[in-house]
Design an enzyme around this catalytic site. Structure first.
Site, PDB file in Angstrom:
ATOM      1  N   ARG A 183     -17.341  11.006 -27.731  1.00 47.27           N
ATOM      2  CA  ARG A 183     -16.109  11.262 -26.986  1.00 47.27           C
ATOM      3  C   ARG A 183     -15.016  11.612 -27.974  1.00 47.27           C
ATOM      4  O   ARG A 183     -14.367  10.739 -28.537  1.00 47.27           O
ATOM      5  CB  ARG A 183     -15.753  10.013 -26.197  1.00 47.27           C
ATOM      6  CG  ARG A 183     -14.721  10.298 -25.165  1.00 47.27           C
ATOM      7  CD  ARG A 183     -14.573   9.139 -24.229  1.00 47.27           C
ATOM      8  NE  ARG A 183     -13.511   9.408 -23.287  1.00 47.27           N
ATOM      9  CZ  ARG A 183     -13.129   8.574 -22.369  1.00 47.27           C
ATOM     10  NH1 ARG A 183     -13.725   7.404 -22.263  1.00 47.27           N
ATOM     11  NH2 ARG A 183     -12.139   8.878 -21.562  1.00 47.27           N
ATOM     12  N   ASP A 190     -17.721  12.500 -21.981  1.00 47.24           N
ATOM     13  CA  ASP A 190     -17.294  11.235 -21.407  1.00 47.24           C
ATOM     14  C   ASP A 190     -18.456  10.823 -20.503  1.00 47.24           C
ATOM     15  O   ASP A 190     -18.684  11.449 -19.452  1.00 47.24           O
ATOM     16  CB  ASP A 190     -16.009  11.448 -20.597  1.00 47.24           C
ATOM     17  CG  ASP A 190     -15.572  10.161 -19.914  1.00 47.24           C
ATOM     18  OD1 ASP A 190     -16.381   9.207 -19.887  1.00 47.24           O
ATOM     19  OD2 ASP A 190     -14.438  10.115 -19.402  1.00 47.24           O
ATOM     20  N   VAL A 191     -19.208   9.825 -20.929  1.00 52.12           N
ATOM     21  CA  VAL A 191     -20.454   9.519 -20.213  1.00 52.12           C
ATOM     22  C   VAL A 191     -20.207   8.996 -18.797  1.00 52.12           C
ATOM     23  O   VAL A 191     -21.142   8.859 -18.014  1.00 52.12           O
ATOM     24  CB  VAL A 191     -21.344   8.517 -20.994  1.00 52.12           C
ATOM     25  CG1 VAL A 191     -21.871   9.112 -22.262  1.00 52.12           C
ATOM     26  CG2 VAL A 191     -20.624   7.202 -21.233  1.00 52.12           C
ATOM     27  N   HIS A 210     -36.608  -1.652 -35.349  1.00 56.99           N
ATOM     28  CA  HIS A 210     -36.806  -0.861 -36.567  1.00 56.99           C
ATOM     29  C   HIS A 210     -37.802  -1.501 -37.531  1.00 56.99           C
ATOM     30  O   HIS A 210     -38.358  -0.843 -38.387  1.00 56.99           O
ATOM     31  CB  HIS A 210     -35.471  -0.525 -37.251  1.00 56.99           C
ATOM     32  CG  HIS A 210     -34.846  -1.649 -37.996  1.00 56.99           C
ATOM     33  ND1 HIS A 210     -34.084  -2.604 -37.394  1.00 56.99           N
ATOM     34  CD2 HIS A 210     -34.874  -1.978 -39.313  1.00 56.99           C
ATOM     35  CE1 HIS A 210     -33.672  -3.467 -38.315  1.00 56.99           C
ATOM     36  NE2 HIS A 210     -34.126  -3.111 -39.489  1.00 56.99           N
ATOM     37  N   LYS A 268     -41.308  -0.082 -40.522  1.00 53.55           N
ATOM     38  CA  LYS A 268     -41.383  -0.358 -41.967  1.00 53.55           C
ATOM     39  C   LYS A 268     -42.827  -0.239 -42.459  1.00 53.55           C
ATOM     40  O   LYS A 268     -43.750  -0.740 -41.812  1.00 53.55           O
ATOM     41  CB  LYS A 268     -40.851  -1.769 -42.266  1.00 53.55           C
ATOM     42  CG  LYS A 268     -39.364  -1.906 -41.956  1.00 53.55           C
ATOM     43  CD  LYS A 268     -38.805  -3.222 -42.432  1.00 53.55           C
ATOM     44  CE  LYS A 268     -37.342  -3.323 -41.999  1.00 53.55           C
ATOM     45  NZ  LYS A 268     -36.465  -3.929 -42.939  1.00 53.55           N
ATOM     46  N   ASP A 326     -30.470 -12.114 -32.268  1.00 50.66           N
ATOM     47  CA  ASP A 326     -30.323 -10.921 -33.108  1.00 50.66           C
ATOM     48  C   ASP A 326     -31.592 -10.627 -33.913  1.00 50.66           C
ATOM     49  O   ASP A 326     -31.930  -9.471 -34.138  1.00 50.66           O
ATOM     50  CB  ASP A 326     -29.135 -11.133 -34.067  1.00 50.66           C
ATOM     51  CG  ASP A 326     -28.826  -9.902 -34.907  1.00 50.66           C
ATOM     52  OD1 ASP A 326     -28.787  -8.798 -34.331  1.00 50.66           O
ATOM     53  OD2 ASP A 326     -28.641 -10.036 -36.127  1.00 50.66           O
ATOM     54  N   HIS A 374     -37.317  -8.910 -34.155  1.00 53.28           N
ATOM     55  CA  HIS A 374     -38.036  -8.668 -35.415  1.00 53.28           C
ATOM     56  C   HIS A 374     -39.070  -9.762 -35.747  1.00 53.28           C
ATOM     57  O   HIS A 374     -40.213  -9.458 -36.057  1.00 53.28           O
ATOM     58  CB  HIS A 374     -37.054  -8.547 -36.582  1.00 53.28           C
ATOM     59  CG  HIS A 374     -35.953  -7.551 -36.336  1.00 53.28           C
ATOM     60  ND1 HIS A 374     -36.158  -6.373 -35.675  1.00 53.28           N
ATOM     61  CD2 HIS A 374     -34.639  -7.554 -36.670  1.00 53.28           C
ATOM     62  CE1 HIS A 374     -35.011  -5.692 -35.610  1.00 53.28           C
ATOM     63  NE2 HIS A 374     -34.075  -6.389 -36.197  1.00 53.28           N
ATOM     64  N   LYS A 383     -28.548 -15.565 -42.238  1.00 53.54           N
ATOM     65  CA  LYS A 383     -27.643 -14.656 -42.951  1.00 53.54           C
ATOM     66  C   LYS A 383     -26.972 -15.420 -44.087  1.00 53.54           C
ATOM     67  O   LYS A 383     -26.910 -16.639 -44.075  1.00 53.54           O
ATOM     68  CB  LYS A 383     -26.591 -14.110 -41.992  1.00 53.54           C
ATOM     69  CG  LYS A 383     -27.207 -13.387 -40.801  1.00 53.54           C
ATOM     70  CD  LYS A 383     -26.408 -12.172 -40.382  1.00 53.54           C
ATOM     71  CE  LYS A 383     -26.973 -11.495 -39.164  1.00 53.54           C
ATOM     72  NZ  LYS A 383     -28.280 -10.884 -39.303  1.00 53.54           N
TER      73      LYS A 383
HETATM   74  C1  BG6 Z   1     -30.653  -5.775 -37.252  1.00 53.24           C
HETATM   75  C2  BG6 Z   1     -29.710  -6.927 -36.995  1.00 53.24           C
HETATM   76  O1  BG6 Z   1     -31.475  -5.537 -36.135  1.00 53.24           O
HETATM   77  O2  BG6 Z   1     -31.479  -6.068 -38.377  1.00 53.24           O
HETATM   78  C3  BG6 Z   1     -28.893  -7.239 -38.224  1.00 53.24           C
HETATM   79  O3  BG6 Z   1     -28.863  -6.617 -35.900  1.00 53.24           O
HETATM   80  C4  BG6 Z   1     -29.798  -7.483 -39.397  1.00 53.24           C
HETATM   81  O4  BG6 Z   1     -28.057  -8.362 -37.986  1.00 53.24           O
HETATM   82  C5  BG6 Z   1     -30.753  -6.307 -39.578  1.00 53.24           C
HETATM   83  O5  BG6 Z   1     -28.994  -7.666 -40.558  1.00 53.24           O
HETATM   84  C6  BG6 Z   1     -31.769  -6.582 -40.666  1.00 53.24           C
HETATM   85  O6  BG6 Z   1     -32.506  -5.417 -40.920  1.00 53.24           O
HETATM   86  P1  BG6 Z   1     -33.172  -5.161 -42.338  1.00 53.24           P
HETATM   87  O7  BG6 Z   1     -33.987  -3.933 -42.148  1.00 53.24           O
HETATM   88  O8  BG6 Z   1     -32.038  -4.999 -43.314  1.00 53.24           O
HETATM   89  O9  BG6 Z   1     -33.991  -6.372 -42.647  1.00 53.24           O
END
Ligand code: BG6
Length: 493
Positions: free
Chosen positions: A49, A91-92, A176, A180, A233, A238, A338
């Site tokens: 936007r 503008d969605v 993600h 890896k 998170d 993950h 963290k």
């Molecule tokens: C994300 C989280 O999905 O993965 C982040 O929202 C986290 O909080 C991150 O830091 C970690 O990813 P990676 O690839 O750096 O281990």
């Protein structure tokens, strides 16, 4: 599904000016360009936007790649990439923009891939806009970024909303970690090596540890992180994904259907953590100030935008049992946090003791055999085992040795594919095995939700503080020592 690698695509990035696009997607697209992995006619349509000219967008993309690429940007590659870029002001919340988008997408020649790199609150407007403009038909695809909800209910809502317009086979939900290299190698390690294949069960394995330790804090994402916490998170997605790959039975084949089916069985077999066992099977912590990597960092409650009463966890450890034949009596210990001392991810498989170990009476401590899979950094696979101490007087004295395969050394820059690069490419090919299906997401929430609810009711004392730059709360060991087990110590190699 179309799996032709040479298929031209129109990749439409919603949220193209956002953090995710700048940090991850645009540098990944540069890499795909560098290694000539994209079809010559593939285009990247940045949807955002803003009343921007094409030139302004191109400048932004260039800046983002320059800042976030892990190597020097080369002019010849950039020149090719920039020719693919198109900016589209949207503008969605207004239908007319999707009708305009329809004129920009080359529906006859290119497969449209919609990447929702936007907050979930915007998802539905995008699904609906695409649907109403008839931009949703097969073979178009849609990629969703986490978080897909904050609990089972909200996740179902998103899944129901998208299901109105897209088939499951068109939906690519990103985790993600599945992109890896070292996580993908887990499949080969487990299912291509008879040595591991036959020894992967409760008869041989005592327990498994999964650690994902982060140095970063919440990176200016207070509003997002404080409603999530480390459990939503990192664990819901993950860590549970790593767990399913480590624990699943061999799939029938390597198709997405077979792999997802086996992963799902594990998620369904997770023993609930409830009011009876929450105190002994979970530990949660929050970071205070400290020093990470030589730099002073503030406490969680002093982060930008913080609410000083927050009881959100930035660290969690869980003892997880899987109720099935293969894993009966084998706990999986998970921990992630963290602002810890080092960034590293590791899986440690600890093997059972020998029933009658002949060497026990000659040695005080005989360490168990271990398989240590370092996911990052310095990807490697190590085996800890016992050997005789050489010498004439040391007849039955043993020592622990380590055999190491250094995976990171054979990953040169050409074959080291970043997670986002791989996942973007897979979505262009139309293969879903590295993406998470609806049932997996919902099953994971189904298991996570009660844990978070019990924490809320059990009381605020269950939140332990830990100094940034350490390995987490002081009572972290108790989750293992209670079972007469120990966390594997981080070994910086
Ligand atoms: C994300 C989280 O999905 O993965 C982040 O929202 C986290 O909080 C991150 O830091 C970690 O990813 P990676 O690839 O750096 O281990």
């Amino acid at each position: 599904m179309i799996t032709n690698i040479n298929q031209a695509c129109d990749l439409i990035i919603f949220g193209t000016k956002g953090d995710l696009a700048k940090r991850k997607l645009l540098p990944a697209l540069y890499k795909l360009e560098k290694y000539e992995r994209m079809h010559p006619d593939t285009r990247i349509i940045g949807a955002g936007r803003a009343d921007w000219t094409q030139e302004k967008y191109i400048d932004m993309v260039r800046e983002a790649i320059k800042n976030f690429l892990n190597e020097k940007m080369k002019d010849n590659i950039w020149k090719k990439l920039r020719l693919r870029l198109v900016f589209f002001n949207i503008d969605v919340y207004k239908e007319k923009y999707f009708l305009e988008l329809k004129n920009i997408i080359n529906q006859k020649k290119n497969i449209a891939i919609y990447y929702c790199a936007v907050p979930p609150s915007t998802f539905n407007a995008i699904f609906t806009g695409l649907g109403k403009a008839h931009l949703n038909s097969y073979p178009s695809r849609i990629i969703l970024e986490k978080p897909l909800g904050t609990c089972l209910k909200t996740s179902k809502k998103i899944n129901n909303q998208i299901a109105k317009y897209f088939l499951e086979s068109q939906i690519f939900r990103i985790d993600h970690y599945l992109g890896k290299e070292s996580i993908l190698n887990l499949l080969s390690l487990r299912f291509a090596n008879s040595f591991f294949f036959h020894n992967w069960n409760h008869k041989i394995i005592d327990h498994i540890q999964i650690t994902v330790s982060e140095e970063v804090g919440i990176e200016n994402r207070w509003n997002y992180f404080d409603q999530m916490g480390q459990t939503r998170d990192m664990v819901q997605n993950h860590l549970l994904q790593i767990l399913t790959i480590i624990a699943m039975n061999q799939p029938n084949d390597l198709t997405s259907e077979s792999i997802r089916c086996e992963k799902l069985k594990i998620l369904k077999a997770l023993d609930p953590i409830n009011e009876k066992n929450i105190n002994i099977q979970s530990i949660r912590g929050q970071y205070t100030s400290g020093i990470v990597n030589g730099k002073k960092v503030v406490s969680y409650l002093e982060e930008n935008g913080a609410n000083i009463d927050s009881l959100t966890e930035t660290f969690v450890a869980l003892k997880v049992n899987i109720i099935n034949k293969k894993w009966s009596g084998v706990p999986f210990y998970l921990r992630t946090g963290k602002r810890l001392a080092r960034k590293y991810s590791e899986i440690v498989v600890v093997f059972k003791d020998i029933p009658k170990n002949l060497f026990k009476k000659f040695n005080k401590d005989l360490l168990p055999n271990k398989l240590i899979i370092r996911l990052e950094p310095n990807e490697s696979i190590k085996i800890n085992f016992l050997n005789k101490i050489p010498g004439i007087n040391e007849k039955y004295k043993l020592k622990n040795d380590e055999m190491e395969f250094n995976y990171s050394k054979i990953l040169d820059s050409k074959n080291l594919v970043g997670a986002y690069e791989r996942l973007l490419l897979e979505s262009m090919k139309g293969t879903q095995s590295l993406f998470v299906c609806r049932d997996e997401i919902e099953e994971a929430w189904n298991w996570i939700d009660p844990i978070i609810s019990y924490w809320k009711i059990s009381n605020k004392n269950n939140l332990q503080l830990y100094a940034s730059g350490t390995w987490g709360p002081k009572n972290l060991d108790s989750i293992m020592t209670r079972d007469d087990r120990f966390w594997n110590k981080f070994n910086y190699k």
